[in-house]
Design a protein around this motif. Sequence first.
Motif, PDB file in Angstrom:
ATOM      1  N   ALA A 146       0.824  -1.206   0.000  1.00 51.25           N
ATOM      2  CA  ALA A 146       0.000   0.000   0.000  1.00 51.25           C
ATOM      3  C   ALA A 146       0.863   1.263   0.000  1.00 51.25           C
ATOM      4  O   ALA A 146       0.541   2.256  -0.655  1.00 51.25           O
ATOM      5  CB  ALA A 146      -0.923  -0.002   1.223  1.00 51.25           C
ATOM      6  N   GLU A 147       1.976   1.211   0.720  1.00 51.52           N
ATOM      7  CA  GLU A 147       2.898   2.355   0.738  1.00 51.52           C
ATOM      8  C   GLU A 147       3.497   2.573  -0.640  1.00 51.52           C
ATOM      9  O   GLU A 147       3.695   3.711  -1.078  1.00 51.52           O
ATOM     10  CB  GLU A 147       3.998   2.114   1.772  1.00 51.52           C
TER      11      GLU A 147
ATOM     12  N   TYR B 234       1.942   1.900  -3.437  1.00 51.53           N
ATOM     13  CA  TYR B 234       0.877   2.554  -4.199  1.00 51.53           C
ATOM     14  C   TYR B 234       0.860   4.063  -3.925  1.00 51.53           C
ATOM     15  O   TYR B 234       0.633   4.873  -4.825  1.00 51.53           O
ATOM     16  CB  TYR B 234      -0.484   1.944  -3.837  1.00 51.53           C
ATOM     17  N   ARG B 235       1.069   4.436  -2.652  1.00 47.55           N
ATOM     18  CA  ARG B 235       1.110   5.866  -2.314  1.00 47.55           C
ATOM     19  C   ARG B 235       2.236   6.561  -3.065  1.00 47.55           C
ATOM     20  O   ARG B 235       2.066   7.670  -3.600  1.00 47.55           O
ATOM     21  CB  ARG B 235       1.300   6.057  -0.806  1.00 47.55           C
TER      22      ARG B 235
ATOM     23  N   GLU C 263      -6.265   3.231  -4.142  1.00 48.76           N
ATOM     24  CA  GLU C 263      -5.850   1.840  -3.998  1.00 48.76           C
ATOM     25  C   GLU C 263      -5.090   1.642  -2.692  1.00 48.76           C
ATOM     26  O   GLU C 263      -5.254   0.629  -2.000  1.00 48.76           O
ATOM     27  CB  GLU C 263      -4.971   1.423  -5.172  1.00 48.76           C
ATOM     28  N   SER C 264      -4.265   2.618  -2.358  1.00 45.15           N
ATOM     29  CA  SER C 264      -3.490   2.542  -1.121  1.00 45.15           C
ATOM     30  C   SER C 264      -4.413   2.563   0.093  1.00 45.15           C
ATOM     31  O   SER C 264      -4.277   1.745   1.012  1.00 45.15           O
ATOM     32  CB  SER C 264      -2.500   3.711  -1.053  1.00 45.15           C
ATOM     33  N   LYS C 265      -5.398   3.480   0.082  1.00 47.69           N
ATOM     34  CA  LYS C 265      -6.324   3.580   1.218  1.00 47.69           C
ATOM     35  C   LYS C 265      -7.175   2.323   1.352  1.00 47.69           C
ATOM     36  O   LYS C 265      -7.411   1.840   2.468  1.00 47.69           O
ATOM     37  CB  LYS C 265      -7.219   4.810   1.060  1.00 47.69           C
ATOM     38  N   ASP C 266      -7.643   1.805   0.225  1.00 50.02           N
ATOM     39  CA  ASP C 266      -8.472   0.600   0.277  1.00 50.02           C
ATOM     40  C   ASP C 266      -7.693  -0.579   0.857  1.00 50.02           C
ATOM     41  O   ASP C 266      -8.203  -1.314   1.715  1.00 50.02           O
ATOM     42  CB  ASP C 266      -8.967   0.246  -1.130  1.00 50.02           C
ATOM     43  N   LEU C 267      -6.447  -0.748   0.393  1.00 55.61           N
ATOM     44  CA  LEU C 267      -5.634  -1.862   0.881  1.00 55.61           C
ATOM     45  C   LEU C 267      -5.286  -1.685   2.355  1.00 55.61           C
ATOM     46  O   LEU C 267      -5.319  -2.644   3.135  1.00 55.61           O
ATOM     47  CB  LEU C 267      -4.359  -1.986   0.038  1.00 55.61           C
ATOM     48  N   LEU C 268      -4.979  -0.453   2.750  1.00 61.20           N
ATOM     49  CA  LEU C 268      -4.639  -0.187   4.148  1.00 61.20           C
ATOM     50  C   LEU C 268      -5.842  -0.395   5.060  1.00 61.20           C
ATOM     51  O   LEU C 268      -5.707  -0.931   6.167  1.00 61.20           O
ATOM     52  CB  LEU C 268      -4.088   1.228   4.300  1.00 61.20           C
TER      53      LEU C 268
ATOM     54  N   THR D  69      -6.212  -4.028   5.493  1.00 62.33           N
ATOM     55  CA  THR D  69      -5.112  -4.558   6.298  1.00 62.33           C
ATOM     56  C   THR D  69      -5.311  -4.224   7.771  1.00 62.33           C
ATOM     57  O   THR D  69      -5.120  -5.081   8.647  1.00 62.33           O
ATOM     58  CB  THR D  69      -3.775  -3.988   5.804  1.00 62.33           C
TER      59      THR D  69
ATOM     60  N   TYR E 164       0.976   4.362   7.718  1.00 59.97           N
ATOM     61  CA  TYR E 164       0.994   4.566   6.272  1.00 59.97           C
ATOM     62  C   TYR E 164      -0.272   5.271   5.789  1.00 59.97           C
ATOM     63  O   TYR E 164      -0.230   6.083   4.860  1.00 59.97           O
ATOM     64  CB  TYR E 164       1.143   3.219   5.554  1.00 59.97           C
TER      65      TYR E 164
END
Length: 245
Positions: free
Chosen positions: A184-185, A187-188, A195-200, A203, A222
């Motif tokens: 996710a980081e 992706y950021r 995408e980063s927020k969704d994965l984080l 998680t 993150y």
Amino acid sequence: FGEKHWLTIAALRDFGYAYRQAGAAGEAQTFYSLALSAAEEALGTEHPQTIEIVSLLGELYTAAGMAQDAVSTREMAVASATAGLGADHPVTVGARLALVQTLKQFGRYDAAIAESVDLCGDIEGAYGRFHTYSLKCQETVADIEFTTGKLGEAEKTLLLIADLIGRSLPTVDGQWLGNLAELAELYRQQGRYQESKDLLSSTIGLALQTGNVESSYLGKSYLGRVLADEGDYQHAATVTKEVLD
């Protein structure tokens, strides 16, 4: 016991380590060199105890920023371990990983990638794709790819690691969750904020459900970065405060 007894060799090695910890690099090098000379004569260059001393010298040179000495010493440890123990022995794997990290530290990225790819192949052939050594090697590759800005390659490697960990573990663990947070980081870093927020979010939720508190804090840390990048400073501060609390 005599100068070549293993207890004498160990004492010289330990003196070197003590001086290194005290910040006295010159004295540490002197004792390590004495220990190495005695070990090579008494035990041979391919003995694990001799290889350990060579590795300690490599650590010393690396910490001192002595690039050429550090790399050559790491290469010496790898050569001795490979000849005496085999390319996939745990001692050899450790020496090869240390060489990769040293090459990376001194900016020799192409050599680090080449060595790590060869190492990952040897480890997979000997231990299988799901072994801890294999995962560690792939993590090293991803780290170098990320450092050198090869984000596409890093993403593929991190996805591979996440898949391998997920398929090899009967339950969710912190290593797998941490790997998802690192993805996710990435992706950021690429500007893929949603995408980063969704994965984080996934998680963090899974980490809390399974009691992996440390992984949830990593995810929140993150997430705070993503929100700050988007200009949502109030929400970013709230999430970051949860980590500090």
